[in-house]
Design a protein around this motif. Structure first.
Motif, mmCIF file in Angstrom:
data_model
loop_
_atom_site.group_PDB
_atom_site.id
_atom_site.type_symbol
_atom_site.label_atom_id
_atom_site.label_comp_id
_atom_site.label_asym_id
_atom_site.label_seq_id
_atom_site.Cartn_x
_atom_site.Cartn_y
_atom_site.Cartn_z
ATOM 1 N N VAL A 73 47.845 31.510 54.205
ATOM 2 C CA VAL A 73 47.517 30.788 52.981
ATOM 3 C C VAL A 73 47.353 29.303 53.313
ATOM 4 O O VAL A 73 48.165 28.711 54.022
ATOM 5 C CB VAL A 73 48.622 30.984 51.927
ATOM 6 N N GLY A 74 46.279 28.717 52.828
ATOM 7 C CA GLY A 74 45.994 27.303 53.073
ATOM 8 C C GLY A 74 45.021 27.049 54.196
ATOM 9 O O GLY A 74 44.494 25.929 54.308
ATOM 10 N N ARG A 88 46.995 29.919 47.015
ATOM 11 C CA ARG A 88 48.297 30.551 46.780
ATOM 12 C C ARG A 88 48.105 31.985 46.294
ATOM 13 O O ARG A 88 47.049 32.336 45.748
ATOM 14 C CB ARG A 88 49.127 29.769 45.762
ATOM 15 N N ILE A 89 49.143 32.788 46.477
ATOM 16 C CA ILE A 89 49.237 34.131 45.908
ATOM 17 C C ILE A 89 50.595 34.178 45.222
ATOM 18 O O ILE A 89 51.624 33.991 45.869
ATOM 19 C CB ILE A 89 49.143 35.224 46.988
ATOM 20 N N VAL A 113 48.226 36.648 40.891
ATOM 21 C CA VAL A 113 46.944 35.957 41.005
ATOM 22 C C VAL A 113 46.814 35.362 42.403
ATOM 23 O O VAL A 113 47.793 34.909 42.994
ATOM 24 C CB VAL A 113 46.781 34.836 39.953
ATOM 25 N N ALA A 114 45.592 35.400 42.908
ATOM 26 C CA ALA A 114 45.244 34.693 44.142
ATOM 27 C C ALA A 114 44.246 33.612 43.754
ATOM 28 O O ALA A 114 43.210 33.910 43.143
ATOM 29 C CB ALA A 114 44.630 35.646 45.163
ATOM 30 N N VAL A 115 44.563 32.372 44.077
ATOM 31 C CA VAL A 115 43.666 31.249 43.784
ATOM 32 C C VAL A 115 42.922 30.912 45.075
ATOM 33 O O VAL A 115 43.546 30.571 46.089
ATOM 34 C CB VAL A 115 44.450 30.036 43.257
ATOM 35 N N VAL A 116 41.593 31.026 45.020
ATOM 36 C CA VAL A 116 40.775 30.973 46.235
ATOM 37 C C VAL A 116 39.654 29.945 46.077
ATOM 38 O O VAL A 116 38.939 29.941 45.065
ATOM 39 C CB VAL A 116 40.152 32.363 46.531
ATOM 40 N N ASP A 117 39.490 29.089 47.083
ATOM 41 C CA ASP A 117 38.316 28.213 47.175
ATOM 42 C C ASP A 117 37.237 28.942 47.972
ATOM 43 O O ASP A 117 37.529 29.532 49.028
ATOM 44 C CB ASP A 117 38.652 26.899 47.876
ATOM 45 N N VAL A 205 44.124 37.334 54.945
ATOM 46 C CA VAL A 205 45.001 36.197 54.637
ATOM 47 C C VAL A 205 46.423 36.697 54.455
ATOM 48 O O VAL A 205 46.689 37.569 53.612
ATOM 49 C CB VAL A 205 44.518 35.465 53.366
ATOM 50 N N LEU A 206 47.341 36.116 55.216
ATOM 51 C CA LEU A 206 48.750 36.484 55.135
ATOM 52 C C LEU A 206 49.512 35.476 54.283
ATOM 53 O O LEU A 206 49.279 34.279 54.384
ATOM 54 C CB LEU A 206 49.383 36.520 56.536
ATOM 55 N N PRO A 207 50.420 35.935 53.408
ATOM 56 C CA PRO A 207 51.166 34.999 52.555
ATOM 57 C C PRO A 207 52.180 34.191 53.346
ATOM 58 O O PRO A 207 52.506 34.516 54.472
ATOM 59 C CB PRO A 207 51.842 35.913 51.540
#
Length: 207
Positions: A73-74, A88-89, A113-117, A205-207
């Protein structure tokens, strides 16, 4: 007849004062002489404790599949013509949407929720999450979940309206999972690639 000593009372007082001064000098005025360090003597250098090394999460291990890009993440990762960066997740309260009932999880389940750009590097409009595909959440038991079918109504999302070339947008992907599910990874891919519509190649993507 008794003879008086020469000098009279003044001489006696002077002699007494001299005796007192001599006694004080001999005794050091009752105190100890302060130790003065030798200018030429070596002194031990001051020591400081070494700083603790900074701790960072280790880089995620690759899967061994060259089509899969693993990130945390990030960190940005690219599949096809799209760069994905997961901010973030996290668990979410029901999501209020305009002119419709909120998105919520039924009893015994919860909403994540997953917030993704997303940045579109192609020369055409991109829309990876419209019509299914483009994202999949995987829990630690290996169960897979697609985004909520009403992802397009989440405020701020561009789903099913498209991302123009060279633009970056932020999408919020809702997932409904069992109450005890724990996230293992999120898979994202450019589903315009006809040969890989199902996402065999993806950003993991790993948290």
């Amino acid at each position: 007849m008794e003879r008086r000593a020469r000098g009279g009372p003044r001489a006696g007082a002077a002699a007494a004062a001299a005796a007192v001064i001599a006694a004080l000098a001999a005794a050091g005025c009752g105190g100890e002489e302060a130790a003065v360090p030798d200018a030429g003597a070596a002194t031990a250098p001051a020591t400081t404790a070494p700083a603790a090394p900074a701790t960072t999460a280790p880089d995620p291990a690759p899967t061994g599949d060259p089509r899969v890009v693993t990130r945390r993440v990030g960190a940005p990762g690219r599949d096809g013509a799209i760069t994905f960066t997961v901010r973030r997740i996290a668990a979410s309260a029901p999501i209020r949407v305009p002119f419709a009932a909120p998105l919520r999880a039924p009893a015994g389940r919860r909403l994540l929720v997953a917030v993704v750009d997303l940045r579109n590097h192609s020369g055409a409009v991109a829309d990876p999450f419209c019509g299914g595909g483009g994202a999949r959440l995987v829990d630690r038991r290996g169960r897979e979940y697609e985004p909520h079918r009403r992802v397009y109504v989440v405020p701020g999302n561009r789903t099913c309206t498209g991302i123009r070339r060279g633009r970056t947008v932020t999408e919020t992907l809702p997932f409904v999972v069992p109450a005890g599910a724990r996230v293992a990874e999120l898979r994202l891919w450019d589903n315009r690639q006809t040969a890989d519509f199902l996402g065999e190649g993806h950003v993991r993507v790993l948290p």
